[in-house]
Design a protein around this motif. Structure first.
Motif, PDB file in Angstrom:
ATOM      1  N   VAL A 176       0.838  -1.204   0.000  1.00 47.76           N
ATOM      2  CA  VAL A 176       0.000   0.000   0.000  1.00 47.76           C
ATOM      3  C   VAL A 176       0.872   1.252   0.000  1.00 47.76           C
ATOM      4  O   VAL A 176       0.617   2.202  -0.748  1.00 47.76           O
ATOM      5  CB  VAL A 176      -0.958  -0.012   1.217  1.00 47.76           C
ATOM      6  CG1 VAL A 176      -1.621   1.348   1.388  1.00 47.76           C
ATOM      7  CG2 VAL A 176      -2.026  -1.084   1.026  1.00 47.76           C
ATOM      8  N   ALA A 177       1.923   1.249   0.847  1.00 47.53           N
ATOM      9  CA  ALA A 177       2.807   2.424   0.913  1.00 47.53           C
ATOM     10  C   ALA A 177       3.448   2.689  -0.451  1.00 47.53           C
ATOM     11  O   ALA A 177       3.652   3.835  -0.848  1.00 47.53           O
ATOM     12  CB  ALA A 177       3.882   2.219   1.973  1.00 47.53           C
ATOM     13  N   GLU A 178       3.735   1.598  -1.168  1.00 45.11           N
ATOM     14  CA  GLU A 178       4.367   1.714  -2.483  1.00 45.11           C
ATOM     15  C   GLU A 178       3.458   2.457  -3.463  1.00 45.11           C
ATOM     16  O   GLU A 178       3.939   3.148  -4.365  1.00 45.11           O
ATOM     17  CB  GLU A 178       4.692   0.309  -3.020  1.00 45.11           C
ATOM     18  CG  GLU A 178       5.631   0.283  -4.195  1.00 45.11           C
ATOM     19  CD  GLU A 178       7.019   0.805  -3.837  1.00 45.11           C
ATOM     20  OE1 GLU A 178       7.657   1.376  -4.731  1.00 45.11           O
ATOM     21  OE2 GLU A 178       7.450   0.658  -2.675  1.00 45.11           O
TER      22      GLU A 178
ATOM     23  N   ARG B 190       0.178   8.784   4.785  1.00 43.22           N
ATOM     24  CA  ARG B 190      -1.027   8.646   3.945  1.00 43.22           C
ATOM     25  C   ARG B 190      -1.592   7.231   4.045  1.00 43.22           C
ATOM     26  O   ARG B 190      -2.804   7.032   4.086  1.00 43.22           O
ATOM     27  CB  ARG B 190      -0.688   8.990   2.488  1.00 43.22           C
ATOM     28  CG  ARG B 190      -0.562  10.494   2.249  1.00 43.22           C
ATOM     29  CD  ARG B 190      -0.660  10.818   0.767  1.00 43.22           C
ATOM     30  NE  ARG B 190       0.437  10.247   0.013  1.00 43.22           N
ATOM     31  CZ  ARG B 190       1.624  10.802  -0.136  1.00 43.22           C
ATOM     32  NH1 ARG B 190       1.873  11.956   0.426  1.00 43.22           N
ATOM     33  NH2 ARG B 190       2.569  10.220  -0.838  1.00 43.22           N
ATOM     34  N   ALA B 191      -0.653   6.240   4.100  1.00 40.08           N
ATOM     35  CA  ALA B 191      -1.119   4.850   4.238  1.00 40.08           C
ATOM     36  C   ALA B 191      -1.857   4.680   5.561  1.00 40.08           C
ATOM     37  O   ALA B 191      -2.914   4.043   5.615  1.00 40.08           O
ATOM     38  CB  ALA B 191       0.068   3.889   4.155  1.00 40.08           C
TER      39      ALA B 191
ATOM     40  N   MET C 291       1.615   4.888  -2.837  1.00 39.22           N
ATOM     41  CA  MET C 291       1.334   6.250  -2.406  1.00 39.22           C
ATOM     42  C   MET C 291       2.060   7.317  -3.226  1.00 39.22           C
ATOM     43  O   MET C 291       1.731   8.482  -3.145  1.00 39.22           O
ATOM     44  CB  MET C 291       1.695   6.427  -0.922  1.00 39.22           C
ATOM     45  CG  MET C 291       0.796   5.640   0.007  1.00 39.22           C
ATOM     46  SD  MET C 291      -0.892   6.191  -0.170  1.00 39.22           S
ATOM     47  CE  MET C 291      -1.755   4.913   0.714  1.00 39.22           C
ATOM     48  N   GLY C 292       3.123   6.922  -3.967  1.00 38.59           N
ATOM     49  CA  GLY C 292       3.841   7.909  -4.768  1.00 38.59           C
ATOM     50  C   GLY C 292       4.715   8.791  -3.907  1.00 38.59           C
ATOM     51  O   GLY C 292       4.770   8.652  -2.696  1.00 38.59           O
ATOM     52  N   ASP C 293       5.417   9.717  -4.558  1.00 42.68           N
ATOM     53  CA  ASP C 293       6.405  10.543  -3.859  1.00 42.68           C
ATOM     54  C   ASP C 293       5.894  11.943  -3.537  1.00 42.68           C
ATOM     55  O   ASP C 293       6.542  12.676  -2.819  1.00 42.68           O
ATOM     56  CB  ASP C 293       7.681  10.678  -4.706  1.00 42.68           C
ATOM     57  CG  ASP C 293       8.313   9.314  -4.906  1.00 42.68           C
ATOM     58  OD1 ASP C 293       8.098   8.439  -4.044  1.00 42.68           O
ATOM     59  OD2 ASP C 293       8.998   9.141  -5.921  1.00 42.68           O
ATOM     60  N   SER C 294       4.754  12.311  -4.093  1.00 42.95           N
ATOM     61  CA  SER C 294       4.327  13.700  -3.929  1.00 42.95           C
ATOM     62  C   SER C 294       3.828  13.939  -2.511  1.00 42.95           C
ATOM     63  O   SER C 294       3.427  13.025  -1.810  1.00 42.95           O
ATOM     64  CB  SER C 294       3.208  14.022  -4.920  1.00 42.95           C
ATOM     65  OG  SER C 294       2.120  13.158  -4.681  1.00 42.95           O
ATOM     66  N   GLU C 295       3.879  15.220  -2.136  1.00 41.28           N
ATOM     67  CA  GLU C 295       3.401  15.598  -0.803  1.00 41.28           C
ATOM     68  C   GLU C 295       1.896  15.358  -0.707  1.00 41.28           C
ATOM     69  O   GLU C 295       1.169  15.539  -1.650  1.00 41.28           O
ATOM     70  CB  GLU C 295       3.708  17.080  -0.539  1.00 41.28           C
ATOM     71  CG  GLU C 295       5.164  17.337  -0.241  1.00 41.28           C
ATOM     72  CD  GLU C 295       5.561  16.839   1.155  1.00 41.28           C
ATOM     73  OE1 GLU C 295       4.685  16.741   2.017  1.00 41.28           O
ATOM     74  OE2 GLU C 295       6.745  16.532   1.356  1.00 41.28           O
TER      75      GLU C 295
ATOM     76  N   THR D 152      10.024  11.440   2.188  1.00 40.09           N
ATOM     77  CA  THR D 152       9.182  10.671   1.263  1.00 40.09           C
ATOM     78  C   THR D 152       8.497   9.525   1.982  1.00 40.09           C
ATOM     79  O   THR D 152       7.281   9.331   1.857  1.00 40.09           O
ATOM     80  CB  THR D 152      10.048  10.115   0.108  1.00 40.09           C
ATOM     81  OG1 THR D 152      10.680  11.211  -0.551  1.00 40.09           O
ATOM     82  CG2 THR D 152       9.196   9.350  -0.879  1.00 40.09           C
TER      83      THR D 152
ATOM     84  N   PHE E 165      -5.618   3.439   5.894  1.00 33.05           N
ATOM     85  CA  PHE E 165      -5.970   2.239   6.676  1.00 33.05           C
ATOM     86  C   PHE E 165      -6.997   2.594   7.749  1.00 33.05           C
ATOM     87  O   PHE E 165      -7.882   1.803   8.060  1.00 33.05           O
ATOM     88  CB  PHE E 165      -4.720   1.635   7.332  1.00 33.05           C
ATOM     89  CG  PHE E 165      -3.887   0.814   6.396  1.00 33.05           C
ATOM     90  CD1 PHE E 165      -4.466  -0.160   5.591  1.00 33.05           C
ATOM     91  CD2 PHE E 165      -2.511   0.996   6.322  1.00 33.05           C
ATOM     92  CE1 PHE E 165      -3.693  -0.929   4.729  1.00 33.05           C
ATOM     93  CE2 PHE E 165      -1.740   0.241   5.459  1.00 33.05           C
ATOM     94  CZ  PHE E 165      -2.334  -0.721   4.667  1.00 33.05           C
TER      95      PHE E 165
ATOM     96  N   ASN F  15       5.832  10.710   4.448  1.00 33.58           N
ATOM     97  CA  ASN F  15       4.579  11.111   3.808  1.00 33.58           C
ATOM     98  C   ASN F  15       3.806   9.906   3.294  1.00 33.58           C
ATOM     99  O   ASN F  15       2.580   9.842   3.399  1.00 33.58           O
ATOM    100  CB  ASN F  15       4.868  12.088   2.670  1.00 33.58           C
ATOM    101  CG  ASN F  15       5.475  13.383   3.187  1.00 33.58           C
ATOM    102  OD1 ASN F  15       5.291  13.725   4.357  1.00 33.58           O
ATOM    103  ND2 ASN F  15       6.203  14.077   2.344  1.00 33.58           N
ATOM    104  N   ARG F  16       4.547   8.938   2.735  1.00 29.89           N
ATOM    105  CA  ARG F  16       3.877   7.738   2.223  1.00 29.89           C
ATOM    106  C   ARG F  16       3.158   6.992   3.344  1.00 29.89           C
ATOM    107  O   ARG F  16       1.988   6.641   3.229  1.00 29.89           O
ATOM    108  CB  ARG F  16       4.909   6.771   1.620  1.00 29.89           C
ATOM    109  CG  ARG F  16       5.313   7.116   0.218  1.00 29.89           C
ATOM    110  CD  ARG F  16       6.250   6.040  -0.294  1.00 29.89           C
ATOM    111  NE  ARG F  16       6.616   6.294  -1.665  1.00 29.89           N
ATOM    112  CZ  ARG F  16       7.404   5.517  -2.366  1.00 29.89           C
ATOM    113  NH1 ARG F  16       7.902   4.453  -1.809  1.00 29.89           N
ATOM    114  NH2 ARG F  16       7.686   5.804  -3.613  1.00 29.89           N
ATOM    115  N   PHE F  17       3.909   6.747   4.415  1.00 31.08           N
ATOM    116  CA  PHE F  17       3.319   5.946   5.492  1.00 31.08           C
ATOM    117  C   PHE F  17       2.226   6.726   6.232  1.00 31.08           C
ATOM    118  O   PHE F  17       1.278   6.129   6.736  1.00 31.08           O
ATOM    119  CB  PHE F  17       4.409   5.469   6.459  1.00 31.08           C
ATOM    120  CG  PHE F  17       5.173   4.288   5.924  1.00 31.08           C
ATOM    121  CD1 PHE F  17       4.566   3.045   5.814  1.00 31.08           C
ATOM    122  CD2 PHE F  17       6.483   4.417   5.512  1.00 31.08           C
ATOM    123  CE1 PHE F  17       5.258   1.960   5.305  1.00 31.08           C
ATOM    124  CE2 PHE F  17       7.180   3.328   5.000  1.00 31.08           C
ATOM    125  CZ  PHE F  17       6.560   2.098   4.900  1.00 31.08           C
TER     126      PHE F  17
END
Lengths: 58, 657
Positions: free
Chosen positions: A50-52, B480-481, A54-58, B473, B485, B476-478
């Motif tokens: 899932v984290a993958e 959002r994850a 998410m992409g790199d953008s803010e 990076t 969730f 921010n990814r985690f």
């Protein structure tokens, strides 16, 4: 007489997730795919997958 | 989809010593008898057949009970313990199912139609069997425990695991985001320590990097290293891009710290340290001149090695000189040599002084010659324009002196060239001029240490910035994850609660309907059951005083009826089977005759099409009521009279072998 509860919940859950604007289509797809596996998939693999997405953008 | 129990055979099981067989033919039946006569064993045998367990032997209050010890009959061989049942599914031939005690985890079945599989699932969920203890667990408990109990009956385990997983994932993602936030802050702090406070800005209490300020700080260091500025920190792959490492640069050796140290050493020598060596050389020359003037000493020195050699060759028994073969009396030659040695001691102290002074001068000269040698080697490049010949000549002169003091000055003082034991004073002026010129040249060059420092800072900034970007990076990814969730978790909870809420509403309506049917004249006891955030609330009206917990003001009989009505509402709603066996073990014993008769009527009218009731009771009145209301036919009453250790259960009627 009622049918099994679990499929009813999962079916409705799937529909609601797909219509929820606060969760991405990629996450929904990954989540439903991994949770469809035996024992609902491995937590760490699911998290990374899932984290993958998410992409790199803010 | 219906399924019914046709017959049951029980062998060496619990109170049954040999074998009992019961024919139900899919109809309701009552198993009656006094306490301890073995009637509950019949219901337990059905439960064991379908689940391999007996619920009464598990859970709280069953400490000390061992399945291996208490399921087989106490007087029988456990290998003989087994329960066998014959089931009928609508439209199909009946089939036989057997479960032995020894291999009790495996059931042997001739066939496993879908209805049978559903029956086994319902039995494992707890929808097959109700005892008074289980009944009270539904009524007299906390809302949370009641919810757990009902959810188990609803078989929500798979749902709970999915919900827990979503919650776990949200937490894990949040932890990962937090870990990366810490990494971000650590690297930001490292950048701040090198580049200054201006590269960091605080927004709502959170520190962030100012890219433009960092770019300025990077360019300042690039300029000091001799490089061009960059447009932005994102425009280059690394902050050292386009620069040459100081380690690879062809720079002036006068910028090197080691060369500058050697210059300092030579300056110190020329400015003063050489004085000690010069004085040592003065002492040497003086001693050597004194020796040359002392004939006895010179003779002694000349003989010194000969005497020392002779002392090793002769002893007290020697009678002839080993050199000239002159005869000596025994011991006299040895004594003669010892006397000569004593005379030599006088000169030995002077020799030791000379050797010590020469040794010290030699070490100092070794050091300074080595320094000049390394300096000449380092400076002999095109970048150094200073004439180094004075240094080379000076080194050559010093080397001559060094070699002079390195020889054996006392072996023959007369052959020592005393002129070689002078420092080259005439070259020192030229050496000083050369050193001054070199020092001035070095001062005009940039400090190499500054370049290396700037280079190191650029490398550190680059590494920290790369790690900071990665951490940002990932953070921010985690984050959002974690958020998604959490959204999924909340959606799942809402969905589950909506579905369960619908089912609950139906169950609640059914329960109220059944209970009202059992208590038609007691509308003041209207019960309600409903789901809340903390569990499942159960309350009952008590006349005009409002709602109360079921065990607050109501009798045990009312509580029993509430429990059994709730169980039947759950079982009828949750099981996919249209008709299936249900076991009721002494569940209405606190209920008075009038209410029991009403309850029997409800069983007949509301449930007989849905359930094959197998009811155990010790109460003959209740048996009569069940027969009189038509729930059970008279011929379907199985009656035990007693139980004895040697015979086991004694059946009065309906025992078929």
């Amino acid at each position: 007489m009622s049918q099994d509860i679990t499929p009813r919940v999962l079916q409705l859950f799937k529909i609601r997730l797909k219509n929820n604007p606060n969760i991405s289509a990629e996450t929904v797809e990954t989540l439903l795919r991994e949770q469809g596996k035996n024992d609902f998939g491995d937590d760490d693999e699911l998290l990374d997958a899932v984290a993958e997405t998410m992409g790199d953008s803010e | 989809m219906t399924i019914q129990l046709e017959s049951l055979t029980v062998r060496a099981f619990r109170g049954v010593r040999d074998e009992d067989r019961f024919e139900f033919d899919g109809r309701n039946a009552v198993v009656a008898g006094p306490n301890g006569s073995g009637k509950s064993t019949v219901l337990q045998a059905i439960e064991f057949l379908l689940t391999g367990q007996i619920s009464a032997l598990r859970g709280s209050g069953t400490g000390g009970i061992k399945t291996t010890e208490h399921i087989p009959n106490q007087y029988a061989n456990p290998d003989d313990t087994a329960v066998e049942g014959t089931f009928a599914v609508e439209g199909e031939d009946s089939f036989r199912v057997v479960r032995g005690f020894t291999n009790r985890s495996r059931m042997q079945a001739e066939r496993r139609p879908e209805a049978f599989i559903e029956l086994v699932a319902a039995a494992n969920q707890g929808l097959l069997h109700l005892s008074r203890d289980e009944l009270l667990e539904l009524v007299i408990t906390t809302p949370g425990d009641r919810k757990d109990q009902i959810y188990q009956l609803m078989n929500t385990e798979g749902l709970d695991e999915r919900r827990r997983q979503l919650k776990r994932l949200a937490k894990k993602a949040d932890r990962e985001a937090s870990t990366n936030e810490t990494r971000y802050e650590d690297n930001l702090q490292q950048i701040q320590e090198i580049a200054g406070d201006e590269v960091v800005t605080s927004i709502v209490g959170e520190s962030e990097l100012r890219p433009v300020a960092l770019c300025d700080a990077v360019n300042l260091r690039r300029e000091r290293v001799g490089g061009d500025p960059i447009r932005s920190i994102d425009a280059v792959e690394s902050f050292e891009e386009g620069l040459t490492s100081p380690l690879d640069q062809a720079s002036n050796p006068l910028q090197r710290d080691d060369v500058r140290r050697q210059l300092t050493q030579l300056e110190d020598w020329v400015d003063g340290e050489r004085t000690e060596v010069a004085e040592a050389l003065d002492d040497l020359r003086q001693e050597l001149r004194a020796l040359r003037a002392d004939e006895d000493a010179l003779t002694a020195l000349a003989e010194r090695s000969l005497v020392e050699r002779g002392r090793t060759l002769v002893d007290t028994t020697t009678r002839e000189c080993p050199l000239c073969e002159k005869p000596w009396d025994e011991g006299e030659l040895k004594a003669h040599l010892e006397n000569r040695a004593d005379r030599l001691e006088r000169i030995e102290s002077r020799v030791e002084t000379i050797d010590a002074v020469a040794g010290k001068a030699q070490r100092e000269l070794d050091s300074i010659v080595g320094t000049i040698d390394r300096l000449l080697e380092a400076l002999s490049t095109d970048e150094v324009e200073t004439d180094l010949r004075p240094l080379a000549q000076y080194e050559e002169k010093l080397e001559t002196v060094r070699q002079a003091v390195d020889g054996d000055l006392t072996d023959d003082p007369k052959v020592v060239v005393l002129e070689n034991l002078y420092l080259p004073e005439t070259h020192q002026a030229a050496v000083r001029e050369t050193l001054t010129e070199l020092r001035e040249t070095a001062a005009a060059l940039p400090e190499r240490s500054t370049i290396e420092s700037m280079w190191g800072q650029l490398q550190t900034l680059d590494g920290a910035h790369e790690r900071l970007q990665t951490a940002a990076t990932e953070r921010n990814r985690f984050a959002r994850a974690a958020n998604e969730f959490e959204v999924a978790h909340e959606t799942f909870l809402a969905t589950r609660d909506d579905v369960l809420g619908d089912i609950f509403d139906t169950i609640s309506d059914r329960f109220a309907s059944f209970y009202q049917a059992v208590n038609p004249d007691e509308s003041a006891f209207n019960p309600t059951i409903g789901q809340t955030n903390t569990g499942v609330d159960f309350s009952v009206e008590f006349f005009d005083t409002g709602e109360h917990p079921p065990n607050a003001l109501h009798s045990e009989g009312h509580q029993d009826l509430m429990g059994v009505c709730l169980f039947l509402a759950l079982a009828s709603e949750l099981s996919p089977l249209e008709r299936a066996p249900v076991l009721l073990d002494d569940v209405v014993m606190s209920v008075d005759e009038g209410h029991r008769e009403q309850f029997a009527t409800v069983l007949r009218d509301e449930f007989s099409d849905h359930f094959q009731f197998l009811i155990a009771t010790h109460d003959e009145t209740w048996v009569d009521q069940l027969v009189e209301t038509g729930v059970v036919r008279d011929q379907d009453v199985v009656r035990f009279t007693e139980w004895t250790p040697d015979r086991g259960s004694v059946l009065e009627t309906k025992r078929i072998r």
